[in-house]
Design a protein around this motif. Sequence first.
Motif, PDB file in Angstrom:
ATOM      1  N   UNK A 264      -2.740   8.196   3.007  1.00  0.00           N
ATOM      2  CA  UNK A 264      -1.468   7.551   2.712  1.00  0.00           C
ATOM      3  C   UNK A 264      -1.534   6.067   3.027  1.00  0.00           C
ATOM      4  N   UNK A 265      -0.913   5.260   2.159  1.00  0.00           N
ATOM      5  CA  UNK A 265      -0.805   3.830   2.401  1.00  0.00           C
ATOM      6  C   UNK A 265       0.167   3.537   3.529  1.00  0.00           C
ATOM      7  N   UNK A 266      -0.061   2.446   4.252  1.00  0.00           N
ATOM      8  CA  UNK A 266       0.718   2.166   5.465  1.00  0.00           C
ATOM      9  C   UNK A 266       2.079   1.519   5.174  1.00  0.00           C
TER      10      UNK A 266
ATOM     11  N   UNK B 121       0.852  -1.198   0.000  1.00  0.00           N
ATOM     12  CA  UNK B 121       0.000   0.000   0.000  1.00  0.00           C
ATOM     13  C   UNK B 121       0.886   1.245   0.000  1.00  0.00           C
ATOM     14  N   UNK B 122       1.130   1.772  -1.188  1.00  0.00           N
ATOM     15  CA  UNK B 122       2.016   2.935  -1.333  1.00  0.00           C
ATOM     16  C   UNK B 122       1.284   4.102  -1.999  1.00  0.00           C
ATOM     17  N   UNK B 123      -0.024   4.183  -1.768  1.00  0.00           N
ATOM     18  CA  UNK B 123      -0.794   5.326  -2.258  1.00  0.00           C
ATOM     19  C   UNK B 123      -0.437   6.560  -1.435  1.00  0.00           C
ATOM     20  N   UNK B 124      -0.493   7.708  -2.083  1.00  0.00           N
ATOM     21  CA  UNK B 124      -0.275   8.984  -1.384  1.00  0.00           C
ATOM     22  C   UNK B 124      -1.102  10.028  -2.113  1.00  0.00           C
ATOM     23  N   UNK B 125      -2.103  10.574  -1.429  1.00  0.00           N
ATOM     24  CA  UNK B 125      -3.040  11.497  -2.091  1.00  0.00           C
ATOM     25  C   UNK B 125      -3.369  12.673  -1.181  1.00  0.00           C
ATOM     26  N   UNK B 126      -3.132  13.888  -1.693  1.00  0.00           N
ATOM     27  CA  UNK B 126      -3.576  15.084  -0.976  1.00  0.00           C
ATOM     28  C   UNK B 126      -5.081  15.243  -1.173  1.00  0.00           C
ATOM     29  N   UNK B 127      -5.802  15.500  -0.073  1.00  0.00           N
ATOM     30  CA  UNK B 127      -7.259  15.504  -0.122  1.00  0.00           C
ATOM     31  C   UNK B 127      -7.884  16.893  -0.069  1.00  0.00           C
TER      32      UNK B 127
END
Length: 631
Positions: free
Chosen positions: A112-114, A97-103
């Motif tokens: 963010x992914x853990x 889980x390497x997602x990274x998204x500004x909301x």
Amino acid sequence: MTSALNHAPLPNFAKIFKRGEPQYDEHCYQYASSSHTHGIIQPKYIIYPTGDDEVIKAIQYAKANKLAVAVRTGGHQYSGASSTYGENIQLALSRTYVDFRWDNADYTLVTVGISYSLRVFHEKLTAKGRFVSHGQCSHVHLGGHVQSGGYGQLARSFGLLADHVQKIRIITADGQPRVIQRGVEEDKDLFFAVLGGSPGNFGVLTHVTLRVHRDEDHPVSRGLKILYPYNRDRLKRLLDVMVQMANDKLFPADYDYCLTVLSADSLIVPAFSPDLDQIFRTEHPEAFGTNGLFIWPPMIIVYAQWANLEGEGQPYDPTFFDNIKRAGGKMPQIPFLGIKVDDDRHWPLSELTGQWIFQNVREFEKPYVKRTFMSNSKTLVEDGWTDYVSDRIHEIEGNPFNGCDLSIQIQNFGGDYSRLVQNNDGSTAISWRDSHICCVLDCFHKGFPSARKNAKEWQKENDKCVGRADSKFCKEDRRVLWGSHDLNLDQVHDHYFDKGHAISSKTKYERLCEIKKKVDPDDIFTPNGFCVGAPPVAAAVNDEAEDLKTQLDLGRIAQTALLAIGSIFPTFKASFLEKKLEKVAASIAVVDSHVQQQAEFLATMCNDPEMSEKLRKRRAEHEAQLEKQPE
């Protein structure tokens, strides 16, 4: 949870390693492997899921076959609790889980992914001039870190990492992904349990949404980082400053202050007899990780900052930092040491959080015996604690021949204005928020028996500083999940969980056990003894097994040495060595028999019939040899 005797074949996974197969040991290795060698870090299967589908498939398989699942992101858990044994499964999420998204538009809300390490996570925040509280170990990953609180250098001024969590995405034992939110009534129990109830016990955490901070809101923040050569009296003076700070309950929240003591180390000179961690660094760097420091002298490191919480127009008073510098004394001209961050100019807090990160995979490439305690004592001065702990540290640091190295970290978290204290609203299970000071006493040791004995005896004495009426650090024995040194949580839960924010007549721990039964009724996420509600049998290994193994290793070393001498001097062997070798062989047989009983018991408890039968046969062979040995 115990494993099933007969279970269905494992379904296909993109990347999986089975115990006994090539490359298994490389992927089984984690931070605690060299310290806990008695079988608790030996999953039957290590699965690297590609995403939700494979995580759910593993959970469903475990449930159908009465197996347990351990969850590992960075594998930094001190007691090895992110692993398992027997027929059980480990999910290795270091790359899943390497997602990274500004909301939002001002970059203060991020999902963010853990799977991110703290170093990489920090770099992503810094790119936008953003920061958040987190720990100092660069290779710790977000998954376990946030679930155990996320203690770090900014805790007084901004609270814990867990305090910044707005949403959690988790896959529970029913195989369903769920998003739970802070402040939502129907989510409050699981939110409470996941943040502070023991990592991986309630499901597979996949993402967190965090509220982070902006550099521009703290335009005149300052920092201080000084590397002093180690000196017992200097350490005591610096600790005195911390205790004075802790005793002032109205001390401004802007200030954080932490001290680290490190023994000398060098990764440049190869070891004559490398330990497991050194072997993995040189032979399996992809499993071990990358270091940033390669040599340092014995030193004391000062970390401090002033957060400028009121923003523009708040005046900076250097008095506290001047007191620290005065206590540290004159800085000798020694390469590597000195002032690395000074308060003579503004330092953005996103830059300072990078300065606080320790760059190496582990403090020392050796096994360890660890302790971490919290204290709410108001009598540290009267009890002479700073003298006491300085003497305890110097007992190891002042003797270069004991085979031990120290990594000590002591930090003030307390005061009425501390955000760690003020954030104690009951939304998380994190305990001991009324503590003033945290003291981490980590003793690494060389692989030979006398060094391990020195480390254990040193920590045994340190244990007297808590939990007794005459204890100098704290009259209670307060421990933290991220600094655990126990193998069975249920037996010692009173040390890890306070009585705050209980519901009705139930304690916090009883509330956690109820939540656990509700969301994980089949104990899918009870892979070892360091779990909420785990029965004692799940941790059927102890220090006795370690001591027996040490005796066995020592006997084999002696046997090898005597045989070598005999091969060089045959006449000497005939006249002297035969009886010595018989005596050593008998000792080895006795100890090895005890070791086999421990291993057999563990295998039986795990319901691993194949391993258990092999161990029974081996034990019978040793007992037969033992009967032939002379008295």
